[in-house]
Design a protein around this motif. Structure first.
Motif, PDB file in Angstrom:
ATOM      1  N   ASN A 197     -11.080 -30.776  45.731  1.00 39.91           N
ATOM      2  CA  ASN A 197     -11.313 -29.713  44.575  1.00 39.91           C
ATOM      3  C   ASN A 197     -11.756 -30.354  43.788  1.00 39.91           C
ATOM      4  OD1 ASN A 197     -11.998 -27.030  46.061  1.00 39.91           O
ATOM      5  ND2 ASN A 197     -10.330 -27.248  46.516  1.00 39.91           N
ATOM      6  N   ARG A 198     -11.383 -30.994  42.892  1.00 39.59           N
ATOM      7  CA  ARG A 198     -11.731 -32.262  42.035  1.00 39.59           C
ATOM      8  C   ARG A 198     -12.671 -32.784  42.001  1.00 39.59           C
ATOM      9  NH1 ARG A 198      -9.125 -32.761  37.986  1.00 39.59           N
ATOM     10  NH2 ARG A 198      -7.144 -32.582  36.672  1.00 39.59           N
ATOM     11  N   ARG A 199     -13.445 -32.751  43.744  1.00 40.77           N
ATOM     12  CA  ARG A 199     -14.534 -33.580  43.076  1.00 40.77           C
ATOM     13  C   ARG A 199     -16.015 -32.092  43.243  1.00 40.77           C
ATOM     14  NH1 ARG A 199     -13.890 -35.996  49.625  1.00 40.77           N
ATOM     15  NH2 ARG A 199     -12.090 -37.543  49.161  1.00 40.77           N
ATOM     16  N   ASN A 200     -15.683 -31.139  42.496  1.00 47.41           N
ATOM     17  CA  ASN A 200     -16.894 -30.372  42.674  1.00 47.41           C
ATOM     18  C   ASN A 200     -15.911 -29.885  40.866  1.00 47.41           C
ATOM     19  OD1 ASN A 200     -16.844 -27.155  42.373  1.00 47.41           O
ATOM     20  ND2 ASN A 200     -18.475 -27.475  43.511  1.00 47.41           N
ATOM     21  N   PRO A 201     -17.278 -29.762  40.196  1.00 49.97           N
ATOM     22  CA  PRO A 201     -16.692 -29.260  38.494  1.00 49.97           C
ATOM     23  C   PRO A 201     -15.808 -28.051  38.701  1.00 49.97           C
ATOM     24  CG  PRO A 201     -18.845 -29.775  38.642  1.00 49.97           C
ATOM     25  CD  PRO A 201     -18.528 -29.836  40.472  1.00 49.97           C
TER      26      PRO A 201
ATOM     27  N   HIS B 273      -0.531 -19.287  48.411  1.00 48.39           N
ATOM     28  CA  HIS B 273      -1.932 -17.872  47.717  1.00 48.39           C
ATOM     29  C   HIS B 273      -1.885 -17.917  46.574  1.00 48.39           C
ATOM     30  CE1 HIS B 273       1.364 -16.268  51.311  1.00 48.39           C
ATOM     31  NE2 HIS B 273       0.114 -17.014  51.694  1.00 48.39           N
ATOM     32  N   CYS B 274      -1.150 -18.127  45.387  1.00 49.27           N
ATOM     33  CA  CYS B 274      -1.151 -18.098  43.975  1.00 49.27           C
ATOM     34  C   CYS B 274      -2.601 -18.772  43.968  1.00 49.27           C
ATOM     35  CB  CYS B 274      -0.445 -18.686  43.597  1.00 49.27           C
ATOM     36  SG  CYS B 274       0.424 -17.147  43.348  1.00 49.27           S
ATOM     37  N   ILE B 275      -2.305 -20.442  44.400  1.00 48.18           N
ATOM     38  CA  ILE B 275      -3.787 -21.369  43.534  1.00 48.18           C
ATOM     39  C   ILE B 275      -5.309 -21.087  44.381  1.00 48.18           C
ATOM     40  CG2 ILE B 275      -2.394 -23.477  45.082  1.00 48.18           C
ATOM     41  CD1 ILE B 275      -3.388 -24.934  43.330  1.00 48.18           C
ATOM     42  N   GLU B 276      -4.885 -20.538  45.901  1.00 48.59           N
ATOM     43  CA  GLU B 276      -5.987 -20.697  46.474  1.00 48.59           C
ATOM     44  C   GLU B 276      -6.243 -19.676  46.288  1.00 48.59           C
ATOM     45  OE1 GLU B 276      -4.553 -20.857  50.762  1.00 48.59           O
ATOM     46  OE2 GLU B 276      -3.558 -23.071  50.239  1.00 48.59           O
TER      47      GLU B 276
ATOM     48  N   LEU C 113     -11.172 -24.996  37.559  1.00 44.45           N
ATOM     49  CA  LEU C 113     -10.321 -24.293  38.262  1.00 44.45           C
ATOM     50  C   LEU C 113      -9.296 -24.523  37.852  1.00 44.45           C
ATOM     51  CD1 LEU C 113     -12.816 -21.860  40.330  1.00 44.45           C
ATOM     52  CD2 LEU C 113     -11.741 -20.750  37.302  1.00 44.45           C
ATOM     53  N   LEU C 114      -9.340 -25.557  38.467  1.00 41.86           N
ATOM     54  CA  LEU C 114      -7.393 -26.112  38.733  1.00 41.86           C
ATOM     55  C   LEU C 114      -6.674 -26.608  37.409  1.00 41.86           C
ATOM     56  CD1 LEU C 114      -8.257 -28.473  41.098  1.00 41.86           C
ATOM     57  CD2 LEU C 114      -6.677 -26.839  41.397  1.00 41.86           C
ATOM     58  N   ASP C 115      -7.422 -26.911  36.386  1.00 47.35           N
ATOM     59  CA  ASP C 115      -6.864 -27.328  35.154  1.00 47.35           C
ATOM     60  C   ASP C 115      -6.795 -26.375  34.119  1.00 47.35           C
ATOM     61  OD1 ASP C 115      -7.697 -30.095  35.491  1.00 47.35           O
ATOM     62  OD2 ASP C 115      -9.603 -29.525  33.885  1.00 47.35           O
ATOM     63  N   GLU C 116      -7.477 -25.231  34.499  1.00 44.30           N
ATOM     64  CA  GLU C 116      -7.002 -23.991  33.436  1.00 44.30           C
ATOM     65  C   GLU C 116      -6.126 -23.074  34.789  1.00 44.30           C
ATOM     66  OE1 GLU C 116     -10.922 -20.724  33.414  1.00 44.30           O
ATOM     67  OE2 GLU C 116      -9.438 -20.185  34.068  1.00 44.30           O
TER      68      GLU C 116
ATOM     69  N   SER D 130     -13.588 -22.096  48.748  1.00 41.04           N
ATOM     70  CA  SER D 130     -13.095 -22.260  47.397  1.00 41.04           C
ATOM     71  C   SER D 130     -14.207 -23.477  47.008  1.00 41.04           C
ATOM     72  CB  SER D 130     -11.781 -23.901  47.552  1.00 41.04           C
ATOM     73  OG  SER D 130     -12.200 -24.111  48.763  1.00 41.04           O
ATOM     74  N   PRO D 131     -14.058 -23.508  45.739  1.00 42.66           N
ATOM     75  CA  PRO D 131     -15.659 -24.720  45.465  1.00 42.66           C
ATOM     76  C   PRO D 131     -15.447 -26.036  46.003  1.00 42.66           C
ATOM     77  CG  PRO D 131     -13.746 -23.848  43.387  1.00 42.66           C
ATOM     78  CD  PRO D 131     -13.109 -23.824  44.613  1.00 42.66           C
ATOM     79  N   TYR D 132     -15.478 -26.478  46.719  1.00 42.08           N
ATOM     80  CA  TYR D 132     -15.155 -27.273  47.671  1.00 42.08           C
ATOM     81  C   TYR D 132     -15.206 -26.504  48.968  1.00 42.08           C
ATOM     82  CZ  TYR D 132     -15.553 -32.151  49.452  1.00 42.08           C
ATOM     83  OH  TYR D 132     -16.817 -33.336  49.732  1.00 42.08           O
TER      84      TYR D 132
END
Ligand code: NAP
Ligand code: ZN
Length: 376
Positions: free
Chosen positions: A298-302, A196-199, A307-310, A357-359
């Motif tokens: 999602n890493r395929r999208n800037p 839930h948190c990551i999504e 957001l994942l890094d953050e 999600s972004p991707y």
């Protein structure tokens, strides 16, 4: 920046929070208590609730027929019983299944006589009976959101009932109720809350407020799940956790529930429903099995990468570590042939989660993900 926030349930937390606030149970003269078969009693929550109801002079009927992944028909039956008994409010006790079911029972009770599927025509419904909720798992966050995930009888499919009247008026989160939950379900529900948190964090609907809750939740769960050696000693319960760990997991799950209250969930959820309904994989593990794929796509999208890094930095982890550790803890293994994969995609392809999600994965990518993880 955006700080929009709406969560109308009054959240009351802490050990013995029910007995300390027993007066809040005087919401009417009669109620129905909605539970699963065993856990409400085993956790001690049912005893605390009936003591509070007795003290407030409220009569109650126990409806304890809710199974895992609650069936729409059973919720309709609960609603009929509530209407016939003259119940003025509903108390849900249990994991996500009884809590989600209580929301549907409260709607059916206020709309006695409707066909089960009519519950999804939300704008035509009269307001539900008021609700009180007590979670006994630390996972779904159902106590702080309006979602009621119901299984359609005979279809092997879930559908979300989401009404503005489905928020609990009071949500009592006492971590001690989760202490009777064994290891497997404790890990699975913690993984659900982490998902839930990551999504939620990656959702285009997220706000600074929802991301704050997502990080709070994920950080606590990550710390407990990656703590290494299982805790030892007198304070350790049947699931292998200390009270402090149960407290961290409980509040983290509630925080995850608040986060998805704003955003909803991403694609691991619908993809996971098939593993749950067709193969009996518990909900949290079924979603967490797809966290690696969720990260990869999602890493395929800037924006997804940013957001994942953050998110990872905020919880003190590394993105690749999350992608590896979460599915590993889920430990789901099975073999799916091409026909089964096509059937699975057909069942979940119309969910709204893919836009969240972004991707945005396509139908072909849904099949690819199932095949990469479980293909023969
Ligand atoms: P659950 O299906 O409610 O319960 C799983 C099992 O754990 C049941 O056998 C239950 O027993 C047992 N159990 C629960 N609490 C216990 C305790 N304290 N001690 C011992 N046993 C206990 O599990 P869940 O993962 O919390 O909920 C999953 C459901 O929630 C799914 O239907 C999922 O779709 C839904 N969900 C909803 C949301 C939301 O936002 N509303 C989010 C995610 C998932 P009993 O049957 O005896 O109760
Ligand atoms: Zn979930």
């Amino acid at each position: 920046m955006k700080l929009d926030f709406y969560m109308p349930a009054r959240l009351i937390t802490g050990e013995n929070c029910i007995s300390r606030n027993a007066g809040l149970f005087a919401l009417g003269k009669k109620c129905v208590i909605v539970t699963g078969r065993r856990s409400a009693k085993a956790s001690g929550a049912l005893g605390d609730v009936t003591a509070a109801l007795d003290a407030a002079g409220v009569e109650y009927t126990l409806f304890d027929k809710i199974g895992e992944n609650p069936l729409l028909s059973v919720c309709a039956e609960g609603g009929r019983i509530a209407a016939q008994s003259g119940a003025e409010f509903i108390v849900g006790i249990g994991g996500g299944s009884p809590l989600d079911a209580a929301k549907a029972v409260a709607a059916f009770a206020a709309n006695d006589g409707i066909e089960p599927l009519e519950i999804f025509k939300v704008s035509a419904l009269k307001p539900s009976l008021p609700l009180i909720g007590i979670p006994t798992t630390a996972g779904t966050g159902s106590e702080v959101n309006p979602y009621s995930i119901l299984t359609l009888d005979g279809e092997g499919k879930k559908r979300t009932f989401n009404s503005p009247y489905s928020y609990f008026k009071y949500a009592f989160v006492d971590p001690k109720y989760t202490r009777s939950l064994g290891r497997e379900y404790s890990v699975s529900t913690a993984l659900d809350a982490f998902c839930h948190c990551i999504e939620s964090y990656l959702s285009p609907k997220s706000t600074d407020a929802s991301r704050m809750f997502a990080v709070y939740g994920a950080k606590h769960i990550w710390n407990v799940l990656t703590a290494g050696e299982q805790a030892q000693g007198e304070d350790v319960d049947s699931g292998g956790y200390t009270y402090a760990q149960r407290e961290a997991l409980s509040y983290a799950a509630t925080a995850g529930g608040i986060a998805i209250n704003t955003t909803g969930t991403g694609f691991p959820h619908p993809l996971g429903y098939n593993l749950t309904l067709d193969r009996g994989v518990p909900h949290g593990k079924a979603c967490a099995a797809f966290t690696g794929a969720y990260i990869t796509y999602n890493r395929r999208n800037p924006e997804g990468t940013r957001l994942l890094d953050e998110f990872a930095a905020a919880i003190g982890a590394d993105v690749s570590e999350i992608a590896e550790v979460i599915p590993k803890l889920a430990n789901v293994s099975m073999k799916l042939d091409a026909t089964t994969i096509d059937r699975y995609v057909e069942k979940v392809k119309s969910a709204s989660n893919y836009a969240n999600s972004p991707y945005k994965i396509t139908e072909r990518e849904m099949a690819e993900i199932y095949a990469e993880l479980f293909g023969e």
